[in-house]
Design a protein around this motif. Structure first.
Motif, PDB file in Angstrom:
ATOM      1  N   PHE A 117       0.841  -1.195   0.000  1.00  0.00           N
ATOM      2  CA  PHE A 117       0.000   0.000   0.000  1.00  0.00           C
ATOM      3  C   PHE A 117       0.879   1.249   0.000  1.00  0.00           C
ATOM      4  CE2 PHE A 117      -2.950   2.751   2.788  1.00  0.00           C
ATOM      5  CZ  PHE A 117      -3.578   3.286   1.679  1.00  0.00           C
ATOM      6  N   ALA A 118       1.899   1.220   0.852  1.00  0.00           N
ATOM      7  CA  ALA A 118       2.811   2.363   0.918  1.00  0.00           C
ATOM      8  C   ALA A 118       3.476   2.587  -0.438  1.00  0.00           C
ATOM      9  CB  ALA A 118       3.865   2.129   1.997  1.00  0.00           C
ATOM     10  N   LEU A 150       0.998   4.159  -2.804  1.00  0.00           N
ATOM     11  CA  LEU A 150       0.787   5.568  -2.479  1.00  0.00           C
ATOM     12  C   LEU A 150       1.946   6.400  -2.994  1.00  0.00           C
ATOM     13  CD1 LEU A 150      -0.624   5.732   1.153  1.00  0.00           C
ATOM     14  CD2 LEU A 150      -1.814   6.151  -0.995  1.00  0.00           C
ATOM     15  N   GLN A 210       1.770   6.919  -6.525  1.00  0.00           N
ATOM     16  CA  GLN A 210       0.485   7.540  -6.864  1.00  0.00           C
ATOM     17  C   GLN A 210      -0.378   6.655  -7.754  1.00  0.00           C
ATOM     18  OE1 GLN A 210       1.322  11.448  -8.363  1.00  0.00           O
ATOM     19  NE2 GLN A 210       1.924  12.189  -6.359  1.00  0.00           N
ATOM     20  N   THR A 266      -5.074   6.557  -4.349  1.00  0.00           N
ATOM     21  CA  THR A 266      -5.030   7.530  -3.262  1.00  0.00           C
ATOM     22  C   THR A 266      -5.371   6.807  -1.971  1.00  0.00           C
ATOM     23  OG1 THR A 266      -7.321   8.106  -3.677  1.00  0.00           O
ATOM     24  CG2 THR A 266      -5.643   9.450  -4.740  1.00  0.00           C
ATOM     25  N   TRP A 267      -5.147   7.469  -0.855  1.00  0.00           N
ATOM     26  CA  TRP A 267      -5.327   6.810   0.435  1.00  0.00           C
ATOM     27  C   TRP A 267      -6.784   6.640   0.801  1.00  0.00           C
ATOM     28  CZ3 TRP A 267      -8.135   9.871   3.692  1.00  0.00           C
ATOM     29  CH2 TRP A 267      -8.155  11.238   3.398  1.00  0.00           C
ATOM     30  N   HIS A 268      -7.663   7.348   0.086  1.00  0.00           N
ATOM     31  CA  HIS A 268      -9.035   7.486   0.573  1.00  0.00           C
ATOM     32  C   HIS A 268      -9.755   6.160   0.835  1.00  0.00           C
ATOM     33  CE1 HIS A 268      -7.944  11.279  -1.303  1.00  0.00           C
ATOM     34  NE2 HIS A 268      -8.787  11.838  -0.479  1.00  0.00           N
ATOM     35  N   VAL A 290      -8.276   3.729   3.663  1.00  0.00           N
ATOM     36  CA  VAL A 290      -8.390   4.312   4.998  1.00  0.00           C
ATOM     37  C   VAL A 290      -9.852   4.394   5.421  1.00  0.00           C
ATOM     38  CG1 VAL A 290      -8.022   6.409   6.343  1.00  0.00           C
ATOM     39  CG2 VAL A 290      -6.206   5.538   4.872  1.00  0.00           C
ATOM     40  N   ILE A 296      -7.257  -2.632   0.479  1.00  0.00           N
ATOM     41  CA  ILE A 296      -6.153  -1.988  -0.233  1.00  0.00           C
ATOM     42  C   ILE A 296      -6.152  -2.337  -1.708  1.00  0.00           C
ATOM     43  CG2 ILE A 296      -3.653  -1.773  -0.369  1.00  0.00           C
ATOM     44  CD1 ILE A 296      -3.568  -2.350   2.624  1.00  0.00           C
ATOM     45  N   THR A 342     -10.119  -0.790  -4.096  1.00  0.00           N
ATOM     46  CA  THR A 342      -9.551   0.342  -4.828  1.00  0.00           C
ATOM     47  C   THR A 342      -9.489   0.092  -6.317  1.00  0.00           C
ATOM     48  OG1 THR A 342      -7.377  -0.576  -4.459  1.00  0.00           O
ATOM     49  CG2 THR A 342      -8.090   1.098  -2.920  1.00  0.00           C
TER      50      THR A 342
END
Lengths: 308, 327, 443
Positions: free
Chosen positions: B207-208, B211, B214, B217-219, B222, B260, B264
């Motif tokens: 996930f990191a 991110l 890009q 997005t984290w939305h 999270v 994740i 997404t």
């Protein structure tokens, strides 16, 4: 016991729903002329919009409302279909001559060399909104095939060799979708002649003769020769461009021979006899356009025009 | 000039991003978890993953080539990604023929029947997984023990299944705690479960990476995990005898993998952050409901599929904030 | 924390190769072609005919209406013909061909470089001078400046915003102008403020032009009415609405003009042209043009007479590179690709960008993967993926209700689309169609 409850409760629900539905149906009932359905059945049901209405149902509604059928015509169904509609409504059918779409650009890849390469979305509309086109001719076909996409009847196809669309006469129902789709306004619905014979000016270039000739070897250069040779007054000249009125044209093919750039196209004619006994040219008519050149040899024609 | 100049509408420059890059980056982000599953389940993990990827790509090629009569686009990486995600969602001991059926359903029904990449309303890998779960419940819920486990047993139960059984039998949570793995085991993945979902930490690592690049997005992740935490936390506070503390639910089952990597999925998730919030909220709530009150021990795949179905609606009603607009 | 606009925006590679190249005067061309339509609005009416002698600065075409602008000869010589020729728009346009003979200027024009600071503060006088000089917005939109300076009744300008953002990659014309003609731009700004009757002006400059920010800050140190606002680098900050939002925080309502929030925006190039028109009586006959590109041997900024053919500029910048694939008039995000190098520089030409082959062609477009990046980057908060689909399928009412007319055609959506979809191509098409529908409805 459970089964009894179930049957009773379900029946109760069903009855209640039926009662509600009945009252709602009464409350919101809309009267519709039953003839609309009859007319709609008589129509081809293609929903192409060629009549100018949003589908066959809308057309049928207009037919029923109309006092006479003179402005209403289904190009797909043709006269037979309209006679049927007229019978249902007890009105007089207006007979219209069948039409067929004709693409008025003859500038294939060999005749109309490219001056740049287009690399945007493959759509004539997008290209036309951006600039004048891939060739020197700003009036000609853009070759991205919006007309092909617009056709619901599989009647128009791109010829990969020339990059120009070609109409299959038997499939074309003259709905006019391609006419609206072409941003260069190249496609015209013309009267169908016996044996699908056609004579038309296959060019829309309004540039002066020299400019037009430079960008495309088969452009109409506005020389007015066809205009003068036509015995039936079917040809008109406007903006350096000849136009043949399909209603007046008797398909005599005199103009085809006369055209110095082969911009006038004849289709579905038997091959010509050797040109030995061409009829004598009629006496020169008064030329209305001042810019029209004097009758001169074909070869010097273009030069003549270029200097103007 | 001999060469013709190119004419195209503006803009004339383009970002270096592409669909292929996005797909390959997601695949790259999944590699740590894949390595862990190979470590845990041995060659079986390699077999299932390879088979799923090859089957997905193969079916995509065949269907596009012979049924849709178009140029096959298997190099865009989306079929490979579907394959990996499908493999991650099944037990490592699953028979080969089942995974092939799963791949066919995922790619053929889940994706290509709607017109291919970008047109599918549901996440293809989840369509495949749920199809398998319903059709082959026995094979899909027999979890192999890890190859390093000191036991003679062949199969074991996932933490969520242990929890569900216990709660069903009316045992209070406190009694169950000793049967459940510790949070540390949950975090690095020393538990039973589907191939890819066991190691929460490695999934977060991916996930990191995504991110940073890009890709997403984290939305959504999270919001999903936040909703699970809040909702389960609320239940826990109401009745700690019946409901377990929320961190357990974040780290077990497919919560991480789903939040994740599956929720997404760009094709099937809403466009705007507002929409993504609603979508993620739905996923979180449905997951917790199924896990606590449903028949299945795990519910995130159903939750995601259900919210996938709502995505077009969310896109219609939750528009972005227009510049100079009223809302 | 630097200011910027809130929603959307992208960061294309800047590639400002010519940022440290001083503005050079380009040698006079042999002949020029001056189109009569170089601005938004009605084309100007030609006042000269074949064989006429003209001087530099002489009016050769009269504004064709209120929203129109005068055209002046940029050279001295003989009018060869008034005819059609292709300009950067890609369509043949009416224009005036002039053969250059010498360089004889109109007597009223002051040709030296001395700074004149004092000016007549009467608004009417200033606007008349600007109108007569044919000044249009030099940022690229070419909207006649005198129209902007006369707010419609009922609206009042509160502030002037000078646009020194130059957010387009590659271009450096405004940057160099701010560095070299800072004092003149400030005088021009004061003139524009007097014309509008406002006592506050902001000059918005992106933070990648630190030297220009420093120079103008130094020049305005003692002046409180003009404020230099450094902005965070983000495209399309140079868009009028985005700039107003970034500088003042006000949002121009959908469908309205900037004056609705009391702002008037003008480009730095325009401010310089206003200075020259009002203080030196010099009409708009030349402008700064950046000639640049990855393979251009000498990226440069030239002061060019309007009407100069593009190939003269390219020759002066080291010639057309071998691998040229595309030549663009303007910047890479909003410029127009041109098919022929004979097209003239017009009032709106801010740059000539030469793209090598490998950058010229688009990649094949793929299916939309609904990643939503176009929605995220759209500075107007639109949904480009949706607008493209409805335009392609010609669902015009849906396009209208989804605010297609708000699109500023900045190209952020097409730039950012990972599937290389021609989003803006279709949106622009739909915008044109919907615009027509709206106009026909009003009639």
């Amino acid at each position: 016991m459970t089964i009894v409850y179930t049957i009773v409760s379900l029946s109760a629900i069903g009855t209640l729903a039926a009662v509600i539905l009945y009252f709602v149906a009464q409350k919101f009932k809309v009267y519709e002329d039953p003839r609309i359905d009859d007319v709609e059945k008589a129509l081809p049901g293609a929903n192409c919009g060629g009549c100018g209405f949003a589908g066959c149902r809308a057309f049928a509604e207009s037919c029923v409302k109309a006092s006479d059928l003179s402005d209403l015509f289904c190009p797909v169904g043709g006269n037979d279909c309209m006679t049927g509609v007229a019978d249902i409504l007890g009105m007089e059918a207006v007979v219209q001559t069948p039409k067929v779409a004709v693409v008025r650009c003859n500038g294939g890849c060999d005749q109309r060399p490219k001056t740049n390469q287009f690399d945007g979305a493959s759509s004539c509309a997008v290209a036309a909104s951006l600039y004048s086109g891939e060739t020197g001719c700003q009036y000609g076909c853009l070759s991205h095939g919006d007309c092909v996409t617009a056709c619901d009847f599989d009647a128009i196809h791109m010829n990969p060799e020339t990059g120009l669309p070609e109409v299959i006469d038997d499939k074309c129902v003259a709905c006019g979708a391609c006419v609206d789709a072409c941003p260069k306004n190249l496609i015209e619905l013309r009267k169908k002649a016996p044996k699908d014979r056609k004579i038309y000016v296959s060019c829309r270039n309004e540039d002066k003769g020299g400019v037009a000739k430079k960008s495309c070897s088969v452009a109409c250069i506005g020389c007015s020769k066809c205009f003068k040779v036509c015995p039936f007054d079917a040809i008109t000249m406007a903006n350096n461009l000849a136009y043949i009125d399909a209603d007046k044209c008797k398909l005599c093919r005199k103009c085809v021979v006369e055209c110095p750039t082969n911009a006038i196209v004849e289709l579905n004619f038997p091959p010509r006899k050797p040109k030995t006994d061409l009829p004598p040219k009629p006496a020169a008519k008064t030329v209305e356009k001042a810019a029209a050149p004097k009758e001169s040899a074909t070869d010097s024609q273009t030069e003549n025009n270029e200097t103007k | 000039m001999s060469k013709l100049l190119t004419i195209s509408p503006s803009p004339h420059v383009h970002t270096s991003e592409s669909v292929n890059k996005i797909m390959y980056r997601v695949i790259l982000a999944l590699v740590p978890a894949l390595v862990w599953s190979v470590f845990m389940f041995g060659l079986d993990a390699v077999r299932v993953t390879l088979l799923a990827v090859v089957a997905c790509m193969g079916f995509e090629y065949l269907i596009q080539r012979f049924m849709m009569k178009e140029e096959p686009k298997i190099t865009d990486g989306s079929a490979a990604l579907t394959g990996i995600l499908l493999a991650f969602n099944v037990p490592a001991s699953i028979p080969s023929w089942i995974i092939i059926i799963g791949a066919l359903v995922a790619v053929g029904v889940g994706k290509l029947s709607f017109g291919g990449l970008g047109n599918n309303p549901f996440n293809p890998a989840l369509v495949g997984r749920v199809f398998l779960l319903i059709s082959f419940p026995v094979q899909m819920t027999s979890w192999p023990v890890g190859i390093h486990a000191q036991t003679d047993a062949v199969t074991t139960a996932t933490p969520l299944a242990i929890l569900k059984e216990g709660v069903k039998a009316g045992q209070p949570i406190a009694d169950l705690m000793h049967k459940l793995p510790s949070s540390i085991d949950l975090l690095y993945g020393n538990i039973a479960g589907s191939m890819g979902e066991i190691s929460a930490a490695l999934l977060i690592l991916g996930f990191a990476y995504m991110l940073w690049k890009q890709v997403i997005t984290w939305h959504i992740p999270v919001f999903v995990l936040g909703t699970i935490f809040m909702f389960q936390g609320g239940l826990f506070l109401l009745n700690p005898y019946k409901f377990i503390e929320p961190v357990f639910h974040l780290l077990t089952g497919g919560a991480m993998l789903g939040a994740i990597y599956m929720a997404t999925d760009m094709v099937t998730s809403p466009m705007t952050h507002k929409g993504q919030f609603v979508y993620a909220l739905g996923i979180g709530v449905i997951t917790v409901l199924i896990r606590n009150f449903g028949a299945y021990p795990e519910g995130i795949s159903f939750a995601i599929l259900i919210m996938n179905g709502f995505t077009p609606l969310i896109n219609v009603y939750l528009k972005p904030k227009r510049f100079g607009g009223k809302n | 924390m630097l200011k910027t606009f809130k929603i959307g925006g992208v960061h294309p590679a800047e590639n400002k190769f010519s940022a440290d190249k001083a503005i050079e005067k380009l040698a006079l061309p042999k002949s020029v072609f001056i189109p009569v339509a170089q601005h938004i609005g009605a084309p100007a009416q030609a006042l000269v005919k074949k064989g006429d002698q003209v001087k530099v600065g002489q009016i050769i075409a009269q504004a064709g209406g209120f929203v129109s602008a005068n055209i002046h000869s940029s050279v001295s010589g003989t009018v060869k013909k008034v005819d059609l020729a292709t300009d950067a728009s890609g369509y043949p346009k009416q224009g005036i061909f002039i053969d250059v003979e010498g360089d004889e200027w109109e007597d009223t024009i002051i040709t030296d470089d001395k700074l004149i600071e004092k000016f007549d503060t009467d608004s009417k006088t200033i606007i008349d001078k600007i109108n007569a000089a044919g000044i249009v917005g030099l940022g690229g939109a070419t909207f006649p400046t005198h129209v902007k300076l006369m707010p419609p009744p009922g609206s009042k300008a509160e502030m002037l915003i000078i646009n020194g953002v130059e957010c387009e990659p590659y271009l450096t014309a405004d940057h160099r102008l701010m560095l070299e003609k800072g004092q003149e731009i400030l005088v021009g700004t004061r003139i524009l403020m007097a014309a509008l009757g406002v006592n506050k002006a902001y000059i918005g400059i992106e933070n990648n032009k630190k030297d220009a920010i420093g120079r103008l800050k130094e020049l305005t140190a003692s002046e409180s009415s003009i404020e230099i606002v450094p902005l965070k680098v983000k495209y399309p900050q140079g868009g009028e609405k985005q700039l107003i939002k970034a500088v003042t925080g006000r949002e121009v309502p959908s469908g309205a003009l900037p004056i609705a929030v009391g702002a008037v925006v003008s480009n730095v190039g325009t401010a310089f042209a206003v200075y020259e028109a009002v203080q030196k009586n010099k009409p708009l006959i030349e402008r700064v043009v950046t000639v640049t590109g990855k393979s251009v041997s000498k990226p440069s900024n030239f002061m060019v007479r309007v009407g100069t053919p593009v190939n003269e500029l390219i020759d002066a910048a080291g010639g057309l590179p071998e691998d040229t694939g595309k030549v663009i008039s303007g910047g890479p995000m909003m410029g127009k690709a041109i098919a022929s190098l004979d097209v003239p520089v017009t009032k709106g030409t801010s740059g000539i960008l030469i793209m090598p082959d490998q950058d010229a062609k688009r990649k094949t477009s793929q299916n939309c993967i609904r990643c939503g990046r176009c929605v995220t980057v759209c500075p107007m908060g639109l949904e480009p993926f949706l607008l493209m689909t409805v335009s392609e399928r010609q669902i015009w009412d849906r396009a209208e209700s989804d605010c297609i007319m708000d699109c500023i055609e900045c190209g952020s959506c097409s730039f950012t689309c990972p599937a290389d979809r021609p989003l803006l191509d279709y949106i622009r098409l739909g915008k044109g169609k919907v615009g027509q529908i709206i106009r026909s409805r009003k009639k």
